[in-house]
Design a protein around this motif. Structure first.
Motif, PDB file in Angstrom:
ATOM      1  N   ILE A 194       0.841  -1.198   0.000  1.00  0.00           N
ATOM      2  CA  ILE A 194       0.000   0.000   0.000  1.00  0.00           C
ATOM      3  C   ILE A 194       0.879   1.252   0.000  1.00  0.00           C
ATOM      4  O   ILE A 194       0.625   2.217  -0.735  1.00  0.00           O
ATOM      5  CB  ILE A 194      -0.949   0.000   1.221  1.00  0.00           C
ATOM      6  N   GLY A 195       1.911   1.262   0.824  1.00  0.00           N
ATOM      7  CA  GLY A 195       2.831   2.399   0.847  1.00  0.00           C
ATOM      8  C   GLY A 195       3.537   2.596  -0.475  1.00  0.00           C
ATOM      9  O   GLY A 195       3.737   3.737  -0.938  1.00  0.00           O
ATOM     10  N   PHE A 196       3.906   1.484  -1.121  1.00  0.00           N
ATOM     11  CA  PHE A 196       4.544   1.546  -2.438  1.00  0.00           C
ATOM     12  C   PHE A 196       3.612   2.198  -3.460  1.00  0.00           C
ATOM     13  O   PHE A 196       4.036   3.030  -4.268  1.00  0.00           O
ATOM     14  CB  PHE A 196       4.907   0.124  -2.889  1.00  0.00           C
ATOM     15  N   ILE A 197       2.340   1.849  -3.424  1.00  0.00           N
ATOM     16  CA  ILE A 197       1.357   2.416  -4.356  1.00  0.00           C
ATOM     17  C   ILE A 197       1.222   3.924  -4.141  1.00  0.00           C
ATOM     18  O   ILE A 197       1.189   4.707  -5.092  1.00  0.00           O
ATOM     19  CB  ILE A 197      -0.007   1.713  -4.198  1.00  0.00           C
ATOM     20  N   ILE A 198       1.166   4.334  -2.876  1.00  0.00           N
ATOM     21  CA  ILE A 198       1.050   5.767  -2.567  1.00  0.00           C
ATOM     22  C   ILE A 198       2.279   6.520  -3.092  1.00  0.00           C
ATOM     23  O   ILE A 198       2.163   7.597  -3.681  1.00  0.00           O
ATOM     24  CB  ILE A 198       0.903   5.972  -1.050  1.00  0.00           C
ATOM     25  N   GLY A 199       3.478   5.955  -2.889  1.00  0.00           N
ATOM     26  CA  GLY A 199       4.696   6.585  -3.381  1.00  0.00           C
ATOM     27  C   GLY A 199       4.716   6.720  -4.888  1.00  0.00           C
ATOM     28  O   GLY A 199       5.149   7.749  -5.432  1.00  0.00           O
ATOM     29  N   THR A 200       4.229   5.694  -5.575  1.00  0.00           N
ATOM     30  CA  THR A 200       4.183   5.725  -7.040  1.00  0.00           C
ATOM     31  C   THR A 200       3.235   6.814  -7.540  1.00  0.00           C
ATOM     32  O   THR A 200       3.512   7.494  -8.537  1.00  0.00           O
ATOM     33  CB  THR A 200       3.746   4.353  -7.589  1.00  0.00           C
ATOM     34  N   VAL A 201       2.117   6.986  -6.838  1.00  0.00           N
ATOM     35  CA  VAL A 201       1.177   8.055  -7.203  1.00  0.00           C
ATOM     36  C   VAL A 201       1.850   9.424  -7.053  1.00  0.00           C
ATOM     37  O   VAL A 201       1.690  10.308  -7.902  1.00  0.00           O
ATOM     38  CB  VAL A 201      -0.096   7.983  -6.335  1.00  0.00           C
ATOM     39  N   PHE A 202       2.623   9.597  -5.985  1.00  0.00           N
ATOM     40  CA  PHE A 202       3.334  10.870  -5.786  1.00  0.00           C
ATOM     41  C   PHE A 202       4.376  11.102  -6.888  1.00  0.00           C
ATOM     42  O   PHE A 202       4.623  12.255  -7.268  1.00  0.00           O
ATOM     43  CB  PHE A 202       4.001  10.902  -4.415  1.00  0.00           C
ATOM     44  N   CYS A 203       4.990  10.023  -7.396  1.00  0.00           N
ATOM     45  CA  CYS A 203       5.918  10.158  -8.530  1.00  0.00           C
ATOM     46  C   CYS A 203       5.174  10.743  -9.733  1.00  0.00           C
ATOM     47  O   CYS A 203       5.692  11.617 -10.441  1.00  0.00           O
ATOM     48  CB  CYS A 203       6.526   8.807  -8.902  1.00  0.00           C
ATOM     49  N   ALA A 204       3.965  10.246  -9.969  1.00  0.00           N
ATOM     50  CA  ALA A 204       3.176  10.719 -11.108  1.00  0.00           C
ATOM     51  C   ALA A 204       2.794  12.188 -10.953  1.00  0.00           C
ATOM     52  O   ALA A 204       2.621  12.898 -11.955  1.00  0.00           O
ATOM     53  CB  ALA A 204       1.909   9.871 -11.253  1.00  0.00           C
ATOM     54  N   SER A 259       8.823  18.688 -10.529  1.00  0.00           N
ATOM     55  CA  SER A 259      10.187  19.202 -10.499  1.00  0.00           C
ATOM     56  C   SER A 259      11.138  18.107 -10.062  1.00  0.00           C
ATOM     57  O   SER A 259      10.714  17.048  -9.573  1.00  0.00           O
ATOM     58  CB  SER A 259      10.300  20.387  -9.539  1.00  0.00           C
ATOM     59  N   TYR A 260      12.428  18.360 -10.216  1.00  0.00           N
ATOM     60  CA  TYR A 260      13.460  17.391  -9.816  1.00  0.00           C
ATOM     61  C   TYR A 260      13.371  17.079  -8.330  1.00  0.00           C
ATOM     62  O   TYR A 260      13.414  15.913  -7.913  1.00  0.00           O
ATOM     63  CB  TYR A 260      14.843  17.945 -10.175  1.00  0.00           C
ATOM     64  N   VAL A 261      13.196  18.104  -7.495  1.00  0.00           N
ATOM     65  CA  VAL A 261      13.139  17.909  -6.052  1.00  0.00           C
ATOM     66  C   VAL A 261      11.912  17.082  -5.662  1.00  0.00           C
ATOM     67  O   VAL A 261      11.997  16.167  -4.832  1.00  0.00           O
ATOM     68  CB  VAL A 261      13.127  19.271  -5.315  1.00  0.00           C
ATOM     69  N   MET A 262      10.768  17.387  -6.273  1.00  0.00           N
ATOM     70  CA  MET A 262       9.549  16.630  -5.972  1.00  0.00           C
ATOM     71  C   MET A 262       9.691  15.166  -6.366  1.00  0.00           C
ATOM     72  O   MET A 262       9.287  14.259  -5.627  1.00  0.00           O
ATOM     73  CB  MET A 262       8.348  17.246  -6.688  1.00  0.00           C
ATOM     74  N   LEU A 263      10.284  14.929  -7.534  1.00  0.00           N
ATOM     75  CA  LEU A 263      10.487  13.551  -7.986  1.00  0.00           C
ATOM     76  C   LEU A 263      11.456  12.831  -7.063  1.00  0.00           C
ATOM     77  O   LEU A 263      11.254  11.653  -6.724  1.00  0.00           O
ATOM     78  CB  LEU A 263      11.010  13.543  -9.416  1.00  0.00           C
ATOM     79  N   LEU A 264      12.496  13.524  -6.630  1.00  0.00           N
ATOM     80  CA  LEU A 264      13.474  12.932  -5.720  1.00  0.00           C
ATOM     81  C   LEU A 264      12.807  12.505  -4.419  1.00  0.00           C
ATOM     82  O   LEU A 264      13.023  11.382  -3.926  1.00  0.00           O
ATOM     83  CB  LEU A 264      14.580  13.952  -5.440  1.00  0.00           C
ATOM     84  N   LEU A 265      11.968  13.375  -3.853  1.00  0.00           N
ATOM     85  CA  LEU A 265      11.262  13.047  -2.609  1.00  0.00           C
ATOM     86  C   LEU A 265      10.277  11.896  -2.813  1.00  0.00           C
ATOM     87  O   LEU A 265      10.140  11.020  -1.947  1.00  0.00           O
ATOM     88  CB  LEU A 265      10.528  14.284  -2.086  1.00  0.00           C
ATOM     89  N   ALA A 266       9.607  11.892  -3.960  1.00  0.00           N
ATOM     90  CA  ALA A 266       8.645  10.824  -4.253  1.00  0.00           C
ATOM     91  C   ALA A 266       9.349   9.474  -4.391  1.00  0.00           C
ATOM     92  O   ALA A 266       8.825   8.438  -3.955  1.00  0.00           O
ATOM     93  CB  ALA A 266       7.882  11.150  -5.535  1.00  0.00           C
ATOM     94  N   PHE A 290       3.726   6.319 -14.500  1.00  0.00           N
ATOM     95  CA  PHE A 290       3.593   5.969 -13.086  1.00  0.00           C
ATOM     96  C   PHE A 290       2.132   5.738 -12.707  1.00  0.00           C
ATOM     97  O   PHE A 290       1.828   4.906 -11.836  1.00  0.00           O
ATOM     98  CB  PHE A 290       4.209   7.068 -12.217  1.00  0.00           C
ATOM     99  N   ILE A 291       1.224   6.454 -13.337  1.00  0.00           N
ATOM    100  CA  ILE A 291      -0.203   6.229 -13.093  1.00  0.00           C
ATOM    101  C   ILE A 291      -0.591   4.816 -13.511  1.00  0.00           C
ATOM    102  O   ILE A 291      -1.330   4.114 -12.809  1.00  0.00           O
ATOM    103  CB  ILE A 291      -1.055   7.273 -13.840  1.00  0.00           C
ATOM    104  N   MET A 292      -0.064   4.375 -14.659  1.00  0.00           N
ATOM    105  CA  MET A 292      -0.325   3.026 -15.150  1.00  0.00           C
ATOM    106  C   MET A 292       0.134   1.981 -14.128  1.00  0.00           C
ATOM    107  O   MET A 292      -0.580   1.006 -13.835  1.00  0.00           O
ATOM    108  CB  MET A 292       0.403   2.812 -16.474  1.00  0.00           C
ATOM    109  N   ILE A 293       1.336   2.170 -13.555  1.00  0.00           N
ATOM    110  CA  ILE A 293       1.872   1.226 -12.571  1.00  0.00           C
ATOM    111  C   ILE A 293       0.999   1.191 -11.318  1.00  0.00           C
ATOM    112  O   ILE A 293       0.695   0.119 -10.786  1.00  0.00           O
ATOM    113  CB  ILE A 293       3.320   1.607 -12.208  1.00  0.00           C
ATOM    114  N   ALA A 294       0.559   2.361 -10.859  1.00  0.00           N
ATOM    115  CA  ALA A 294      -0.258   2.439  -9.646  1.00  0.00           C
ATOM    116  C   ALA A 294      -1.593   1.719  -9.817  1.00  0.00           C
ATOM    117  O   ALA A 294      -2.042   0.999  -8.916  1.00  0.00           O
ATOM    118  CB  ALA A 294      -0.485   3.902  -9.266  1.00  0.00           C
ATOM    119  N   VAL A 295      -2.229   1.906 -10.972  1.00  0.00           N
ATOM    120  CA  VAL A 295      -3.521   1.252 -11.228  1.00  0.00           C
ATOM    121  C   VAL A 295      -3.361  -0.268 -11.239  1.00  0.00           C
ATOM    122  O   VAL A 295      -4.151  -1.000 -10.633  1.00  0.00           O
ATOM    123  CB  VAL A 295      -4.118   1.741 -12.569  1.00  0.00           C
ATOM    124  N   LEU A 296      -2.314  -0.752 -11.903  1.00  0.00           N
ATOM    125  CA  LEU A 296      -2.063  -2.190 -11.951  1.00  0.00           C
ATOM    126  C   LEU A 296      -1.775  -2.738 -10.553  1.00  0.00           C
ATOM    127  O   LEU A 296      -2.240  -3.823 -10.183  1.00  0.00           O
ATOM    128  CB  LEU A 296      -0.890  -2.475 -12.892  1.00  0.00           C
TER     129      LEU A 296
END
Length: 423
Positions: free
Chosen positions: A90-100, A104-111, A174-180
């Motif tokens: 579940i945590g992995f899915i939430i993180g993947t959604v934040f990647c999507a 910015s570079y910083v936001m992607l790094l944190l995600a 990343f949205i595709m990965i989260a849905v799957l």
């Protein structure tokens, strides 16, 4: 390991369901990490990232995954493995959604850090489940099917992810990965039975004492080191794969999916064969053969200049057949080292060290490889290939030591019985 003359037991219906679930789960986790590589050229240009920045983005996942794995190791044998798997997925899915959602570079790094904190533990929990539910003479075939997730992510996931990125932006991959992943989570909840047999042999040690006991075991340390070294080559080579193909080999963004598709197809073909072989012949010899093949092909590959599309496809197919044929025998041997009471902790620590070593490798690769402009060829990629070759050859010695440990355990218990029958 000597040739295995024991007939491999057949899989039960529940075991087959578990294999399918774990393979699909690994598909999403591996795809989430691997899709960064083919998206690398797009990300560096879109988010104005240097090769060093991109190396940090890749390694951020690895370092956070390693840290969470170490923190979770002491608790890994204290809970139902199914519940642990659900929590971290579940945590992995939430993180993947934040990647999507990153802009910015910083936001992607944190995600990527958030995704790694949860995704890094999933692999170790999965390996503990495999070791719990399958005897050693079944694990080669099981690992073959689960490691096919790597090939499947290239055949299906990466080309589809690139297609999404080219048509609807890189966020859509990343949205595709989260849905799957949500669909697979439902399957885990409804189809997997509780896995609690290991709780019957737990001691009164605190989680931190359990972690220290596992870390300080001399035999376990050999396994930890071998798996950590095993990950270094892949983490060094993969992050800049798409940038190398686009800027050095002159493969277009639209041709990239074809390269990954055929590479994955070759791995998908070789993995079941390697899985069956690893249950019948010497796992160490199989590992050594794959290592030598991968060293030869990596040196050739990293020294290539512009070549036709069909030629680079052939090179990458053979190279990844060598690289991936190492994973099954090495992972199978590694699962035979820990005792039942330490498996969860051992797998968590092993996965953590693997991720941390890989993160260091990705950062080092980012400093070895240079690029003058966003469209100029990568420099020093050949040097990167030589470094990977030396590390790969060193890993052969470490896996040889693991093999000796497993052989000694087989000698001490010549007629092993299934340790668990939760099927």
């Amino acid at each position: 390991m000597k040739k295995n003359t024991t007939e491999s037991p057949a899989f039960s219906t529940h075991q087959k369901i578990i294999i399918a679930i774990l393979a699909l789960l690994q598909f999403t986790v591996i795809l989430d990490f691997m899709v960064i590589s083919p998206l690398g050229d797009i990300l560096m240009k879109t988010l104005n990232m240097t090769p060093a920045n991109f190396g940090f983005t890749v390694s951020a996942y690895a370092f956070s995954a390693g840290a969470s794995g170490l923190l979770a190791a002491g608790f890994a044998d204290k809970f139902d493995r199914k519940k642990l798997l659900i929590f971290f997925y579940i945590g992995f899915i939430i993180g993947t959604v934040f990647c999507a959602l990153s802009t910015s570079y910083v936001m992607l790094l944190l995600a990527r850090i958030v995704t790694g904190l949860f995704g890094g533990v999933i692999g170790s929990v999965s390996l503990a489940i495999v070791t719990d539910l399958f005897v050693i003479h079944q694990r080669g075939r099981v690992m073959g099917f689960i490691q096919m997730a790597f090939a499947s992510s290239q055949i299906l996931g990466i080309p589809v992810g690139l297609y999404f990125a080219n048509h609807w932006g890189w966020h859509s991959a990343f949205i595709m990965i989260a849905v799957l992943a949500v669909l697979i989570l439902i399957a885990i909840i409804t189809q997997m039975k509780p896995i609690t047999k290991h709780l019957e042999v737990q001691s009164d040690k605190s989680p931190f004492l359990h972690l220290w006991h596992t870390l300080s075991n001399k035999q376990y340390q050999v396994g930890f080191m071998s798996i950590a070294f095993l990950s270094v080559g892949g983490f060094m080579l993969q992050p800049f794969g798409s940038a190398f193909l686009v800027n050095n080999i002159h493969i277009s963004q639209l041709e990239l999916p074809m390269v990954f598709f055929f590479t994955g197809l070759s791995v998908l073909f070789i993995m079941p064969l390697v899985g069956k072989l690893s249950d019948k012949v010497s796992k160490f010899k199989l590992f050594a053969a794959g290592s030598i093949l991968s060293v030869i092909m990596i040196i050739i590959y990293t020294n290539l200049g512009p070549v036709p599309l069909w030629e680079i496809v052939v090179f990458t197919m053979i190279m990844f057949m060598g690289i991936m044929s190492r994973m099954i025998p090495a992972t199978t041997l590694n699962t035979a080292i820990p005792g039942l009471e330490d498996r969860g902790a051992y797998m968590s620590i092993s996965s953590s060290l693997q991720q941390i070593a890989g993160g260091i490798a990705a950062v080092c690769a980012g400093f070895i490889v240079h690029q003058k402009t966003k469209t100029s060829p990568l420099e020093n990629y050949d040097i990167l290939g030589y470094v990977i070759a030396v590390i790969t050859l060193s890993t052969i010695f470490l896996i040889w030591r693991v093999n000796k440990l497993v052989e000694s355990k087989d000698t001490a218990a010549p007629n092993p019985v299934p340790e668990m029958a939760e099927v």
